[in-house]
Enzyme design. Structure first.
Site, PDB file in Angstrom:
ATOM      1  N   ILE A   3       0.832  -1.207   0.000  1.00 55.14           N
ATOM      2  CA  ILE A   3       0.000   0.000   0.000  1.00 55.14           C
ATOM      3  C   ILE A   3       0.870   1.262   0.000  1.00 55.14           C
ATOM      4  O   ILE A   3       0.474   2.297  -0.567  1.00 55.14           O
ATOM      5  CB  ILE A   3      -1.010  -0.003   1.188  1.00 55.14           C
ATOM      6  N   LYS A  47      -5.275   1.884   8.245  1.00 55.09           N
ATOM      7  CA  LYS A  47      -6.347   1.138   8.898  1.00 55.09           C
ATOM      8  C   LYS A  47      -5.948  -0.339   8.978  1.00 55.09           C
ATOM      9  O   LYS A  47      -5.182  -0.795   8.143  1.00 55.09           O
ATOM     10  CB  LYS A  47      -7.661   1.323   8.143  1.00 55.09           C
ATOM     11  N   ASP A  81      -9.618  -7.509   7.065  1.00 50.48           N
ATOM     12  CA  ASP A  81      -8.673  -6.441   6.688  1.00 50.48           C
ATOM     13  C   ASP A  81      -9.274  -5.587   5.566  1.00 50.48           C
ATOM     14  O   ASP A  81      -9.371  -4.368   5.718  1.00 50.48           O
ATOM     15  CB  ASP A  81      -7.312  -7.035   6.294  1.00 50.48           C
ATOM     16  N   SER A 135      12.553   1.618   6.522  1.00 51.55           N
ATOM     17  CA  SER A 135      12.298   0.320   5.902  1.00 51.55           C
ATOM     18  C   SER A 135      13.353  -0.679   6.326  1.00 51.55           C
ATOM     19  O   SER A 135      14.542  -0.358   6.376  1.00 51.55           O
ATOM     20  CB  SER A 135      12.299   0.451   4.378  1.00 51.55           C
ATOM     21  N   ARG A 136      12.889  -1.897   6.620  1.00 51.21           N
ATOM     22  CA  ARG A 136      13.812  -2.972   6.976  1.00 51.21           C
ATOM     23  C   ARG A 136      14.382  -3.624   5.726  1.00 51.21           C
ATOM     24  O   ARG A 136      15.325  -4.382   5.794  1.00 51.21           O
ATOM     25  CB  ARG A 136      13.077  -4.062   7.774  1.00 51.21           C
TER      26      ARG A 136
HETATM   27  P1  NAP Z   1       2.598  -5.394   3.119  1.00 49.75           P
HETATM   28  O1  NAP Z   1       2.654  -5.317   1.633  1.00 49.75           O
HETATM   29  O2  NAP Z   1       2.819  -6.707   3.776  1.00 49.75           O
HETATM   30  O3  NAP Z   1       3.627  -4.318   3.653  1.00 49.75           O
HETATM   31  C1  NAP Z   1       3.758  -4.020   4.995  1.00 49.75           C
HETATM   32  C2  NAP Z   1       5.156  -3.424   5.232  1.00 49.75           C
HETATM   33  O4  NAP Z   1       5.256  -3.117   6.609  1.00 49.75           O
HETATM   34  C3  NAP Z   1       6.259  -4.417   4.934  1.00 49.75           C
HETATM   35  O5  NAP Z   1       6.641  -4.384   3.570  1.00 49.75           O
HETATM   36  C4  NAP Z   1       7.347  -3.909   5.852  1.00 49.75           C
HETATM   37  O6  NAP Z   1       8.024  -2.868   5.190  1.00 49.75           O
HETATM   38  C5  NAP Z   1       6.631  -3.271   7.029  1.00 49.75           C
HETATM   39  N1  NAP Z   1       6.722  -4.069   8.245  1.00 49.75           N
HETATM   40  C6  NAP Z   1       7.316  -3.679   9.406  1.00 49.75           C
HETATM   41  N2  NAP Z   1       7.209  -4.630  10.336  1.00 49.75           N
HETATM   42  C7  NAP Z   1       6.572  -5.646   9.774  1.00 49.75           C
HETATM   43  C8  NAP Z   1       6.203  -6.929  10.235  1.00 49.75           C
HETATM   44  N3  NAP Z   1       6.471  -7.335  11.484  1.00 49.75           N
HETATM   45  N4  NAP Z   1       5.544  -7.751   9.364  1.00 49.75           N
HETATM   46  C9  NAP Z   1       5.273  -7.367   8.106  1.00 49.75           C
HETATM   47  N5  NAP Z   1       5.596  -6.136   7.625  1.00 49.75           N
HETATM   48  C10 NAP Z   1       6.254  -5.301   8.447  1.00 49.75           C
HETATM   49  O7  NAP Z   1       1.175  -4.862   3.659  1.00 49.75           O
HETATM   50  P2  NAP Z   1       0.244  -3.730   3.023  1.00 49.75           P
HETATM   51  O8  NAP Z   1      -0.751  -4.358   2.124  1.00 49.75           O
HETATM   52  O9  NAP Z   1       1.064  -2.628   2.513  1.00 49.75           O
HETATM   53  O10 NAP Z   1      -0.566  -3.338   4.333  1.00 49.75           O
HETATM   54  C11 NAP Z   1      -0.062  -2.471   5.325  1.00 49.75           C
HETATM   55  C12 NAP Z   1      -1.249  -1.805   6.018  1.00 49.75           C
HETATM   56  O11 NAP Z   1      -1.978  -1.089   5.010  1.00 49.75           O
HETATM   57  C13 NAP Z   1      -2.240  -2.785   6.649  1.00 49.75           C
HETATM   58  O12 NAP Z   1      -2.732  -2.264   7.854  1.00 49.75           O
HETATM   59  C14 NAP Z   1      -3.364  -2.872   5.611  1.00 49.75           C
HETATM   60  O13 NAP Z   1      -4.620  -3.130   6.220  1.00 49.75           O
HETATM   61  C15 NAP Z   1      -3.343  -1.487   5.022  1.00 49.75           C
HETATM   62  N6  NAP Z   1      -3.886  -1.407   3.663  1.00 49.75           N
HETATM   63  C16 NAP Z   1      -3.565  -2.324   2.690  1.00 49.75           C
HETATM   64  C17 NAP Z   1      -4.147  -2.257   1.432  1.00 49.75           C
HETATM   65  C18 NAP Z   1      -3.834  -3.236   0.326  1.00 49.75           C
HETATM   66  O14 NAP Z   1      -4.573  -3.266  -0.690  1.00 49.75           O
HETATM   67  N7  NAP Z   1      -2.803  -4.048   0.396  1.00 49.75           N
HETATM   68  C19 NAP Z   1      -5.058  -1.247   1.162  1.00 49.75           C
HETATM   69  C20 NAP Z   1      -5.325  -0.280   2.139  1.00 49.75           C
HETATM   70  C21 NAP Z   1      -4.733  -0.385   3.382  1.00 49.75           C
HETATM   71  P3  NAP Z   1       9.615  -2.740   5.228  1.00 49.75           P
HETATM   72  O15 NAP Z   1      10.139  -4.023   4.679  1.00 49.75           O
HETATM   73  O16 NAP Z   1       9.824  -1.550   4.356  1.00 49.75           O
HETATM   74  O17 NAP Z   1      10.022  -2.512   6.648  1.00 49.75           O
END
Ligand code: NAP
Length: 307
Positions: free
Chosen positions: A13, A89, A167, A35-36
Site C-alpha cells: 500500500i 487502517k 482487513d 524500511s527494513r
Molecule cells: P505489506 O505489503 O505486507 O507491507 C507491509 C510493510 O510493513 C512491509 O513491507 C514492511 O516494510 C513493514 N513491516 C514492518 N514490520 C513488519 C512486520 N512485522 N511484518 C510485516 N511487515 C512489516 O502490507 P500492506 O498491504 O502494505 O498493508 C499495510 C497496512 O496497510 C495494513 O494495515 C493494511 O490493512 C493497510 N492497507 C492495505 C491495502 C492493500 O490493498 N494491500 C489497502 C489499504 C490499506 P519494510 O520491509 O519496508 O520494513
C-alpha cells in the site's frame, strides 16, 4: 511551505498509494522512509524508527503503512518523540491499544489520525447526505475479492491480529458507519477459517438496527473473476447502491455520481488539516464492529489456504 513527513513500512500500500499521494501533495514533502528491506531513490532511508527519530527532529509527521501489530510499538515511539502520527487502517490490533495511543497523543499534545481510506472514496459524502433523512429498510454489504491478487504473499494477514478477510472488510464497515445516520451493532456472525490459518477467509455478519432494518455483510476472499465492493441500501424512499468501493453511486438504478479514485490524496489533505489545527481524528467505530464479530462469531473450518 510543505511539511516534512516520513513513511514507515514500504510494502504494497505504501508503493501503490502512499508514495504517489505524498509526492502529489503540495502540503507534504516525503523527507524520509523507514524500511527494513528497501530504499527509495532520492529519499533518506532509515532501518529503524529509533534511527529516524534520533536523526530527524525536522520531520514533524510520520505515516505508518505497516501491519497493525508491529505498527503499535512504532506509533508509541513516534508519539513519545512528539511527532504527529497517521495510522493506516485498522488503527491498531486491539481496541485497548487504540485507546492507549489516543491517551498518549493527548498527553503529548500531538495529532493522531486513524485513517479510514474508504471513507474518502468519491461518493461517500453524497451517500451520507442522501441517507440523512431516509428510513432504512435494509443494508447489504458484499465485499468479495481475491486475496491472492490484493494481498500476495502477505502471511501476516492470516496470523492472529492480521484480521483475515476483515482487513478489507473493515473498509466496507468504515463506509457503513460513515453513511448510516443510525447506530448498529453486531448481532451474530459466522467466520470461516481455513484449517491451516489463524484468521478467517470469509465471514457473514448480521447487525442489529434500532429501527428493525435488516443489515448484513458478506466478506469473501475467495472471489475469482470480477471483484465486488458493493453496498446496497433499501429505504422507504428509494434504493441507493455504492459500487467499486464507493467510487460510483446509483439511486434507483441510475448512476448519479462517479468520481476518480482519490482516496489517498484526500487522506493526506485531511492529515494536513489535522496537523495544522493540532487536532486528532480517531473514530474507532469500524474496529468496534470487527472486534465484536470476532467475539460473537461462530467458527467454521474450511479447506486449507495456500498463496
Ligand atoms: P505489506 O505489503 O505486507 O507491507 C507491509 C510493510 O510493513 C512491509 O513491507 C514492511 O516494510 C513493514 N513491516 C514492518 N514490520 C513488519 C512486520 N512485522 N511484518 C510485516 N511487515 C512489516 O502490507 P500492506 O498491504 O502494505 O498493508 C499495510 C497496512 O496497510 C495494513 O494495515 C493494511 O490493512 C493497510 N492497507 C492495505 C491495502 C492493500 O490493498 N494491500 C489497502 C489499504 C490499506 P519494510 O520491509 O519496508 O520494513
Amino acid at each position: 511551505m510543505a511539511e516534512k513527513i516520513a513513511l514507515v513500512g514500504i510494502g504494497k500500500i505504501a508503493r501503490d498509494q502512499h508514495i504517489p499521494a505524498i509526492h502529489g501533495a503540495k502540503e507534504w514533502e516525503l523527507a524520509a522512509v523507514v524500511s527494513r528491506s528497501t530504499a527509495l531513490d532520492g529519499v533518506d532511508t532509515y532501518p529503524t524508527i529509533e534511527a529516524l527519530l534520533a536523526a530527524r527532529p525536522d520531520i514533524s509527521t510520520l505515516s505508518l503503512a505497516m501491519p497493525p501489530r508491529p505498527r503499535f510499538d512504532v506509533a508509541v515511539k513516534a508519539l513519545n518523540a512528539g511527532r504527529h502520527v497517521m495510522l493506516e487502517k485498522p488503527p491498531a490490533h486491539s481496541l485497548a491499544a487504540c485507546l492507549q495511543l489516543q491517551r498518549l497523543a493527548t498527553e503529548k499534545g500531538v495529532g493522531l489520525f486513524a485513517s479510514w481510506h474508504s471513507r474518502f472514496a468519491w461518493c461517500v459524502p453524497a451517500a451520507r447526505a442522501w441517507l440523512e433523512d431516509k428510513t432504512l429498510v435494509s443494508l447489504r454489504i458484499a465485499w468479495n475479492e481475491d486475496v491472492r491478487r490484493w494481498h500476495p504473499g502477505q502471511h501476516w494477514i492470516f496470523e492472529p491480529g492480521g484480521m483475515g478477510v476483515f482487513d478489507p472488510g473493515i473498509n466496507a464497515v468504515s463506509i457503513m458507519t460513515e453513511i448510516l445516520p443510525d447506530p448498529v451493532h453486531v448481532k451474530e456472525a459466522t467466520l470461516l477459517f481455513p484449517k491451516n490459518r489463524q484468521a478467517p477467509i470469509a465471514a457473514t455478519v448480521a447487525f442489529h438496527h434500532g429501527g428493525g432494518a435488516d443489515v448484513r455483510a458478506d466478506f469473501d476472499w475467495r472471489q475469482e473473476g470480477p471483484q465486488q465492493w458493493t453496498i446496497d441500501v433499501e429505504t422507504t424512499d428509494g434504493h441507493l447502491c455504492l459500487t467499486d468501493g464507493g467510487s460510483k453511486m446509483y439511486v434507483d438504478g441510475t448512476l448519479v455520481d462517479d468520481g476518480l479514485n482519490e482516496e489517498y490524496p484526500r487522506l493526506y489533505r485531511r492529515l494536513s488539516e489535522l496537523v495544522t489545527a493540532g487536532r486528532s481524528d480517531m473514530d474507532l467505530s469500524p474496529l468496534v464492529h470487527v472486534v465484536d464479530a470476532f467475539a460473537l462469531g461462530g467458527r467454521v473450518l474450511v479447506e486449507p489456504f495456500h498463496f
